[in-house]
Design a protein around this motif. Structure first.
Motif, PDB file in Angstrom:
ATOM      1  N   PRO A  63      -6.771   6.261 -11.154  1.00  0.00           N
ATOM      2  CA  PRO A  63      -6.241   7.622 -11.265  1.00  0.00           C
ATOM      3  C   PRO A  63      -4.931   7.801 -10.504  1.00  0.00           C
ATOM      4  O   PRO A  63      -4.039   8.528 -10.965  1.00  0.00           O
ATOM      5  CB  PRO A  63      -7.360   8.490 -10.668  1.00  0.00           C
ATOM      6  CG  PRO A  63      -8.601   7.695 -10.907  1.00  0.00           C
ATOM      7  CD  PRO A  63      -8.190   6.261 -10.736  1.00  0.00           C
ATOM      8  N   TYR A  64      -4.799   7.138  -9.368  1.00  0.00           N
ATOM      9  CA  TYR A  64      -3.567   7.264  -8.582  1.00  0.00           C
ATOM     10  C   TYR A  64      -2.383   6.676  -9.337  1.00  0.00           C
ATOM     11  O   TYR A  64      -1.309   7.285  -9.403  1.00  0.00           O
ATOM     12  CB  TYR A  64      -3.742   6.566  -7.235  1.00  0.00           C
ATOM     13  CG  TYR A  64      -2.484   6.560  -6.396  1.00  0.00           C
ATOM     14  CD1 TYR A  64      -1.943   7.742  -5.909  1.00  0.00           C
ATOM     15  CD2 TYR A  64      -1.836   5.357  -6.089  1.00  0.00           C
ATOM     16  CE1 TYR A  64      -0.787   7.736  -5.140  1.00  0.00           C
ATOM     17  CE2 TYR A  64      -0.693   5.343  -5.320  1.00  0.00           C
ATOM     18  CZ  TYR A  64      -0.164   6.539  -4.849  1.00  0.00           C
ATOM     19  OH  TYR A  64       0.987   6.533  -4.100  1.00  0.00           O
ATOM     20  N   ARG A 133      -4.249   1.952  -2.756  1.00  0.00           N
ATOM     21  CA  ARG A 133      -4.783   1.248  -1.587  1.00  0.00           C
ATOM     22  C   ARG A 133      -6.289   1.001  -1.695  1.00  0.00           C
ATOM     23  O   ARG A 133      -6.821   0.068  -1.083  1.00  0.00           O
ATOM     24  CB  ARG A 133      -4.498   2.033  -0.307  1.00  0.00           C
ATOM     25  CG  ARG A 133      -5.187   3.375  -0.209  1.00  0.00           C
ATOM     26  CD  ARG A 133      -4.942   4.041   1.150  1.00  0.00           C
ATOM     27  NE  ARG A 133      -5.565   3.302   2.211  1.00  0.00           N
ATOM     28  CZ  ARG A 133      -6.757   3.626   2.743  1.00  0.00           C
ATOM     29  NH1 ARG A 133      -7.439   4.671   2.280  1.00  0.00           N
ATOM     30  NH2 ARG A 133      -7.267   2.903   3.708  1.00  0.00           N
ATOM     31  N   GLU A 134      -6.997   1.833  -2.463  1.00  0.00           N
ATOM     32  CA  GLU A 134      -8.435   1.644  -2.592  1.00  0.00           C
ATOM     33  C   GLU A 134      -8.761   0.504  -3.558  1.00  0.00           C
ATOM     34  O   GLU A 134      -9.806  -0.131  -3.432  1.00  0.00           O
ATOM     35  CB  GLU A 134      -9.085   2.952  -3.047  1.00  0.00           C
ATOM     36  CG  GLU A 134      -8.974   4.040  -1.989  1.00  0.00           C
ATOM     37  CD  GLU A 134      -9.374   5.414  -2.466  1.00  0.00           C
ATOM     38  OE1 GLU A 134      -9.446   6.336  -1.629  1.00  0.00           O
ATOM     39  OE2 GLU A 134      -9.606   5.587  -3.677  1.00  0.00           O
ATOM     40  N   GLU A 135      -7.867   0.234  -4.493  1.00  0.00           N
ATOM     41  CA  GLU A 135      -8.036  -0.920  -5.372  1.00  0.00           C
ATOM     42  C   GLU A 135      -7.591  -2.212  -4.703  1.00  0.00           C
ATOM     43  O   GLU A 135      -8.169  -3.273  -4.932  1.00  0.00           O
ATOM     44  CB  GLU A 135      -7.217  -0.732  -6.658  1.00  0.00           C
ATOM     45  CG  GLU A 135      -7.838   0.159  -7.692  1.00  0.00           C
ATOM     46  CD  GLU A 135      -7.165   0.009  -9.043  1.00  0.00           C
ATOM     47  OE1 GLU A 135      -7.812   0.326 -10.051  1.00  0.00           O
ATOM     48  OE2 GLU A 135      -6.003  -0.431  -9.096  1.00  0.00           O
ATOM     49  N   ARG A 136      -6.534  -2.133  -3.895  1.00  0.00           N
ATOM     50  CA  ARG A 136      -5.981  -3.327  -3.265  1.00  0.00           C
ATOM     51  C   ARG A 136      -5.927  -3.165  -1.746  1.00  0.00           C
ATOM     52  O   ARG A 136      -4.868  -3.075  -1.130  1.00  0.00           O
ATOM     53  CB  ARG A 136      -4.588  -3.626  -3.813  1.00  0.00           C
ATOM     54  CG  ARG A 136      -4.529  -4.016  -5.279  1.00  0.00           C
ATOM     55  CD  ARG A 136      -5.331  -5.280  -5.597  1.00  0.00           C
ATOM     56  NE  ARG A 136      -4.936  -6.435  -4.808  1.00  0.00           N
ATOM     57  CZ  ARG A 136      -4.118  -7.384  -5.239  1.00  0.00           C
ATOM     58  NH1 ARG A 136      -3.604  -7.327  -6.446  1.00  0.00           N
ATOM     59  NH2 ARG A 136      -3.829  -8.421  -4.461  1.00  0.00           N
ATOM     60  N   PRO A 137      -7.087  -3.135  -1.099  1.00  0.00           N
ATOM     61  CA  PRO A 137      -7.100  -3.004   0.363  1.00  0.00           C
ATOM     62  C   PRO A 137      -6.476  -4.202   1.066  1.00  0.00           C
ATOM     63  O   PRO A 137      -6.061  -4.086   2.221  1.00  0.00           O
ATOM     64  CB  PRO A 137      -8.584  -2.866   0.700  1.00  0.00           C
ATOM     65  CG  PRO A 137      -9.294  -3.504  -0.458  1.00  0.00           C
ATOM     66  CD  PRO A 137      -8.451  -3.215  -1.655  1.00  0.00           C
ATOM     67  N   ASP A 138      -6.400  -5.345   0.395  1.00  0.00           N
ATOM     68  CA  ASP A 138      -5.767  -6.514   1.002  1.00  0.00           C
ATOM     69  C   ASP A 138      -4.282  -6.269   1.225  1.00  0.00           C
ATOM     70  O   ASP A 138      -3.735  -6.528   2.310  1.00  0.00           O
ATOM     71  CB  ASP A 138      -5.987  -7.749   0.138  1.00  0.00           C
ATOM     72  CG  ASP A 138      -5.553  -7.571  -1.312  1.00  0.00           C
ATOM     73  OD1 ASP A 138      -5.476  -6.429  -1.801  1.00  0.00           O
ATOM     74  OD2 ASP A 138      -5.295  -8.591  -1.977  1.00  0.00           O
ATOM     75  N   GLY A 155       0.736   5.370   7.876  1.00  0.00           N
ATOM     76  CA  GLY A 155       0.138   6.402   7.052  1.00  0.00           C
ATOM     77  C   GLY A 155       0.509   6.226   5.596  1.00  0.00           C
ATOM     78  O   GLY A 155       1.124   5.240   5.207  1.00  0.00           O
ATOM     79  N   TRP A 156       0.131   7.200   4.807  1.00  0.00           N
ATOM     80  CA  TRP A 156       0.390   7.166   3.376  1.00  0.00           C
ATOM     81  C   TRP A 156       1.115   8.440   2.947  1.00  0.00           C
ATOM     82  O   TRP A 156       0.812   9.507   3.484  1.00  0.00           O
ATOM     83  CB  TRP A 156      -0.928   7.021   2.622  1.00  0.00           C
ATOM     84  CG  TRP A 156      -1.643   5.764   2.989  1.00  0.00           C
ATOM     85  CD1 TRP A 156      -1.444   4.524   2.477  1.00  0.00           C
ATOM     86  CD2 TRP A 156      -2.667   5.619   3.991  1.00  0.00           C
ATOM     87  NE1 TRP A 156      -2.279   3.607   3.087  1.00  0.00           N
ATOM     88  CE2 TRP A 156      -3.036   4.263   4.018  1.00  0.00           C
ATOM     89  CE3 TRP A 156      -3.306   6.515   4.868  1.00  0.00           C
ATOM     90  CZ2 TRP A 156      -4.014   3.775   4.876  1.00  0.00           C
ATOM     91  CZ3 TRP A 156      -4.263   6.037   5.713  1.00  0.00           C
ATOM     92  CH2 TRP A 156      -4.617   4.674   5.713  1.00  0.00           C
TER      93      TRP A 156
END
Length: 752
Positions: A63-64, A133-138, A155-156
C-alpha cells in the motif's frame, strides 16, 4: 574510536561542500526511529486527487508503494532493474524509505514528490527508489544506521543517497521542498548532491567507504567472550527497570511512554522466583494504567501505538498488529498470576477487535490501522460531551461521562483547532466510586456502561474509518498466532484457537513456496523471501499452536523452520543468526540483530524457539545453538538490559529449568481437559507440554517425533500426567491436585 574519528573527518569533508549550498544535517524532522522522540504518524493522504499517470510502482502490492504510483518521480522498487541502471549510467541512487501510516512520509510526497520541478530534477540526475520499510526491514536497518551515524538521530521518511554500489554517503529524514526560515529545502539538497557527484567524486567515495565501514561495525552482532548466563543478569535487569519505573502512572521512563511488553513479562517471571510484592506491582500497576488510559480503545478494544504523555491519556492513535499481539500475551500472564478479571476482559476485547477488524477473510491478519481519518489524527476515536449526551440520553450520558472522564470543554490539551472541546475516553476512578457518587448500584452502572458502549460503537462505525494497511506480514502474524493460541489455553475460547489455526494454515499454504517462507502477502500475491524474523516468529507461534491443539502438524512445521534457521541463517564463523540468507544478493551487508525493540529481535525469538523445540524433540543441536546465543550476548544483557528484555525472558526459560509436561489420554476427554484447565489456570511461564493419545492411529509416530512422550502410558486405564526435568519424570499423577503438587505449586490460588 579511531574508525569513528576517521568517519567524522570524512563526513565533515562531504558536509562542508554540501553546506556551500546551505544544506546541513540538522534541518530535518520525521517519524522518529528512537522511542524517546515523539512520533506523529497519521494515515496516508487521500489518493483521489492524484493524477492518472503512473510509474513502475503501479505493479507493486505494498500500500505504501502504491500511494506513490502516480507521482511524476520516475520511481523504481528496489531491485535489479534500478540497481543496474544506476551502475550503467553511473548515477547516484536516491533512496526513500517509509511506511503507509507515516505522516511526514505523505507530507514529503505531497510537497516534493508531486512537485513537477523536483521530479524533473530527480529523474534527470538520480535513480529514485522507493521502499516500504515493513516489506524490506533489512534495507531499513542498514540505511537507518547510516542516517543515525550521520545526523545523530533517525526517522521516516528516510532520505538516503547511495553510490551505485549501494554505499550511503548522505542522508536525513524529512526535508521541506524549498528553502524557508533559514532551513534548506529538498531542491537545494538535490542540486548540491548532483553537483558534488560530478565535481567531488573522490571525497564522496572516501566518505561512503568510511561510512559503510562504520555501519558494518554498528550492525554486526556485538558480542563478548561467551560467558555463562546466570540469574544475576535478570536480577540486575529488574533493578534497572525499577530505577526508571513511574510509581504514579506506571510504565518506565517519562513521556512518550511505549507499552514495553517484554519488561512486563520479565517482571512477572522474576516475581515467581522472588515473591517480592514490588516486582509484581510494577507489572500489574502498569498494565492497569495502560488499559485505563486513552491509549486503550475503550469502545472497540485494542491498544494504540503509545502515549505521548506520561499519564497514558493522549495516544498516537495508530494500532499495530505486533503491539496488540504482545500485549495480549502479558495481560494473559498477569491474569493467570492474579486472577484479576480486568486483565481477562482486556484480552477478550483486544482479540475480538483483531478478529473483527484486522483479520483477512482468508484467515491471516492485516498489519496496521492508521492514526487519522479525514486528515485528522484521532478523529475517529474522540468525542464531545454534547455528542455523547445526545446519543446516550441524560441518565446514561451522565454516568458514562463520569466514568470515562468526559468534560464539556474537553479533557486533553490539543495543538490542533479541530480537537478543541473533544475528549479521549479514559478511566480515572473505579466503578465502585462512580456508582457511589451517582447513587447507583454497581450492577446498574455496569449495565449502563455496557449498553452505552454498544450504542457508541454503532455510531462510531458509521464514521470514516482510519486507513488500513491490509498487507499480511509473516512475522507479525506469528506474534498474533501465539497470542490467540495462548488466549484459547487460558480463557477457553474455542474461536481463538480456530482463528490461530486459520492464520497458521494461511501462512503455510499461501506464503510458503517450494520450501521458502515469504514475508508479505496482498491481493493474492506473496512476495519477498522471508527474513530471520519471519522464520523465528513462526517457529515460536507454531510451537505455541501445537501446545494448544496437540496437532503434530504444527510441531513438525515449527521443527522445519528451525532447521531452515540453522541451515540458512546461522553464522558458522561468529555465531548467531544473520537477518538474511546468503541468497539476498541486493543488500550492502548481512546484519545480525539482537536488540529487542518494538518487536523482539530475530535472534531472541530464534533462541526461544530452539530451546523449546529442544525440550520437545530432544534435539541437542537446538539446545546448543540457543545456549550459544545467550552466552555470546551476556555482555549485552549485562550492560544494556533495557534493549534485551525478550532475550532475558529467554534466559529465564533456560535457567529455570523448564518443566516438561507429558499428558497421556484422549485430548477431548474430560479428565484431560480438566488437567489442561488446572495447568493453564496457573502462571507457569517456563514449560513445554505434549500429549499422547495411546488409542490414536498415529500414536507411534507421535512418540517418535516427541521423545518426551516415549514410554508414557495410562495409569490404571485412566489419563495421567508426567512432570519431568531433562526427561527424568516423577511418578504420574491422575488428579488436578496431584498435578499441582508435582509442579511444585503449594498455593494454587492466585496472588491478590
Amino acid at each position: 574510536m579511531q574508525a569513528r574519528n576517521e568517519l567524522t573527518i570524512g563526513f565533515a569533508v562531504l558536509t562542508a561542500f554540501l553546506a556551500l549550498a546551505g544544506v546541513g544535517d540538522k534541518a530535518q524532522t520525521g517519524e522518529p526511529h528512537n522511542a524517546g522522540v515523539k512520533e506523529k504518524t497519521v494515515a496516508a493522504a487521500s489518493q483521489a486527487t492524484k493524477p492518472q499517470r503512473t510509474n513502475r510502482l503501479e505493479h507493486e502490492t505494498s500500500p505504501y508503494l502504491l500511494q506513490h504510483a502516480h507521482n511524476p518521480v520516475d520511481w523504481y522498487p528496489w531491485g535489479e532493474e534500478a540497481l543496474k541502471r544506476a551502475r550503467d549510467e553511473d548515477k547516484p541512487i536516491f533512496l526513500s524509505i517509509g511506511y503507509s501510516a507515516c505522516h511526514w512520509c505523505h507530507v514529503m510526497e505531497r510537497e516534493s514528490f508531486e512537485d513537477e520541478q523536483i521530479a524533473e530534477y530527480l529523474n534527470a540526475h538520480f535513480v529514485s527508489i522507493k521502499v516500504d520499510r515493513e516489506e524490506r526491514p533489512d534495507l531499513d536497518e542498514i540505511y537507518m544506521t547510516a542516517v543515525q551515524i550521520m545526523t545523530g538521530s533517525g526517522g521516516w521518511p528516510m532520505t538516503v543517497f547511495l553510490t551505485p554500489d549501494l554505499k550511503p554517503f548522505y542522508g536525513g529524514t524529512y526535508f521541506p521542498p524549498r528553502d524557508a526560515f533559514g532551513r534548506p529545502g529538498f531542491m537545494s539538497l538535490l542540486t548540491s548532491i548532483a553537483q558534488s557527484w560530478d565535481a567531488r567524486r573522490p571525497e564522496i567515495a572516501r566518505s561512503a567507504d568510511q561510512l559503510t565501514q562504520y555501519v558494518r561495525q554498528s550492525v554486526s552482532m556485538r558480542t563478548g567472550a561467551a560467558t555463562d548466563v546466570t540469574s544475576a543478569l535478570i536480577e540486575q535487569a529488574t533493578k534497572d527497570l525499577a530505577e526508571t519505573y513511574d510509581p504514579r502512572d506506571g510504565g518506565f521512563g517519562g513521556a512518550p511512554k511505549f507499552p514495553s511488553s517484554p519488561a512486563i513479562a520479565l517482571l512477572l517471571r522474576q516475581y515467581v522466583h522472588t515473591k517480592e510484592p514490588r516486582v509484581l506491582d510494577m507489572a500489574t500497576f502498569t498494565l492497569k494504567k495502560m488499559c485505563e488510559g486513552g491509549m486503550y480503545d475503550h469502545l472497540g478494544g485494542g491498544f494504540h501505538r503509545y502515549s505521548v504523555d506520561a499519564q497514558w491519556l493522549v495516544p498516537h492513535f495508530e494500532k499495530m498488529l505486533y503491539d496488540n499481539a504482545q500485549l495480549v500475551q502479558v495481560y494473559l500472564e498477569a491474569y493467570q498470576l492474579t486472577d484479576d478479571p480486568l486483565f481477562a476482559r482486556v484480552v477478550r476485547e483486544t482479540l475480538d477487535y483483531e478478529l473483527r477488524e484486522m483479520q483477512d477473510p482468508r484467515g491471516a491478519f492485516h498489519s496496521t490501522e492508521d492514526a487519522d481519518s479525514e486528515g485528522q489524527e484521532g478523529k475517529f476515536y474522540i468525542w464531545t460531551m454534547a455528542e455523547l449526551m445526545s446519543i446516550l440520553g441524560e441518565d446514561d450520558g451522565k454516568a458514562f461521562c463520569s466514568y470515562y472522564g468526559v468534560r464539556s470543554n474537553g479533557n486533553f490539551d490539543s495543538h490542533e483547532h479541530y480537537h478543541e472541546g473533544t475528549n479521549i475516553l479514559h478511566v480515572t476512578r473505579s466503578r465502585e466510586d462512580v456508582a457511589a457518587a451517582l447513587s447507583m448500584s454497581i450492577d446498574d452502572l455496569n449495565a449502563c456502561l455496557a449498553r452505552s458502549a454498544a450504542k457508541l460503537l454503532a455510531v462510531r462505525s458509521k464514521r470514516v474509518r482510519p486507513g488500513l494497511d491490509d498487507k499480511v506480514l509473516t512475522s507479525w502474524n506469528g506474534l498474533m498466532i501465539s497470542a490467540l493460541a495462548q488466549g484459547y489455553q487460558v480463557l477457553g475460547e474455542v474461536r481463538y484457537r480456530e482463528a490461530a489455526e486459520r492464520a497458521a494454515d494461511f501462512v503455510l499454504t499461501q506464503m510458503l513456496k517450494d520450501g521458502v517462507l515469504l514475508r508479505t502477502y496482498r491481493n493474492g500475491e506473496s512476495r519477498v523471501p522471508g527474513y530471520l524474523d519471519d522464520y523465528a516468529f513462526m517457529a515460536v507461534a507454531l510451537t505455541d499452536l501445537y501446545e494448544a491443539t496437540f496437532d503434530l502438524r504444527w510441531l513438525e512445521a515449527a521443527d522445519a523452520f528451525a532447521k531452515t534457521l540453522l541451515d540458512q541463517f546461522w553464522d558458522p564463523n561468529g555465531g548467531g543468526f544473520f537477518f538474511t540468507t546468503a541468497d539476498h544478493r541486493d543488500v550492502l551487508l548481512r546484519t545480525k540483530p539482537t536488540y529487542d525493540g518494538a518487536e523482539p529481535s530475530g535472534n531472541s525469538m530464534a533462541a526461544f524457539a530452539l530451546l523449546r523445540l529442544a525440550k520437545l524433540t530432544d534435539n541437542k543441536t537446538y539446545a546448543g545453538k540457543g545456549e550459544e546465543i545467550l552466552r555470546s550476548n551476556h555482555v549485552n544483557m549485562e550492560s544494556a538490559s533495557r534493549g534485551y528484555l525478550k532475550l532475558l525472558c529467554v534466559a529465564d526459560f533456560y535457567l529455570s529449568p523448564a518443566k516438561e509436561i507429558a499428558i497421556v489420554g484422549e485430548s477431548g476427554s474430560e479428565p484431560v481437559q480438566s488437567f489442561l484447565r488446572t495447568l493453564h489456570g496457573e502462571y507457569i511461564p517456563n514449560k513445554v507440554i505434549a500429549l499422547l493419545d495411546p488409542a490414536s492411529t498415529d500414536a507411534a509416530r507421535v512418540e517418535a517425533r516427541v521423545p518426551l512422550l516415549a514410554a508414557k502410558a495410562l495409569v490404571g486405564g485412566e489419563p495421567a500426567v508426567y512432570v519431568c526435568k531433562d526427561y527424568a519424570c516423577q511418578q504420574p499423577v491422575t488428579t488436578g491436585e496431584g498435578l499441582l503438587k508435582a509442579l511444585g505449586i503449594t498455593e494454587p490460588k492466585k496472588a491478590s
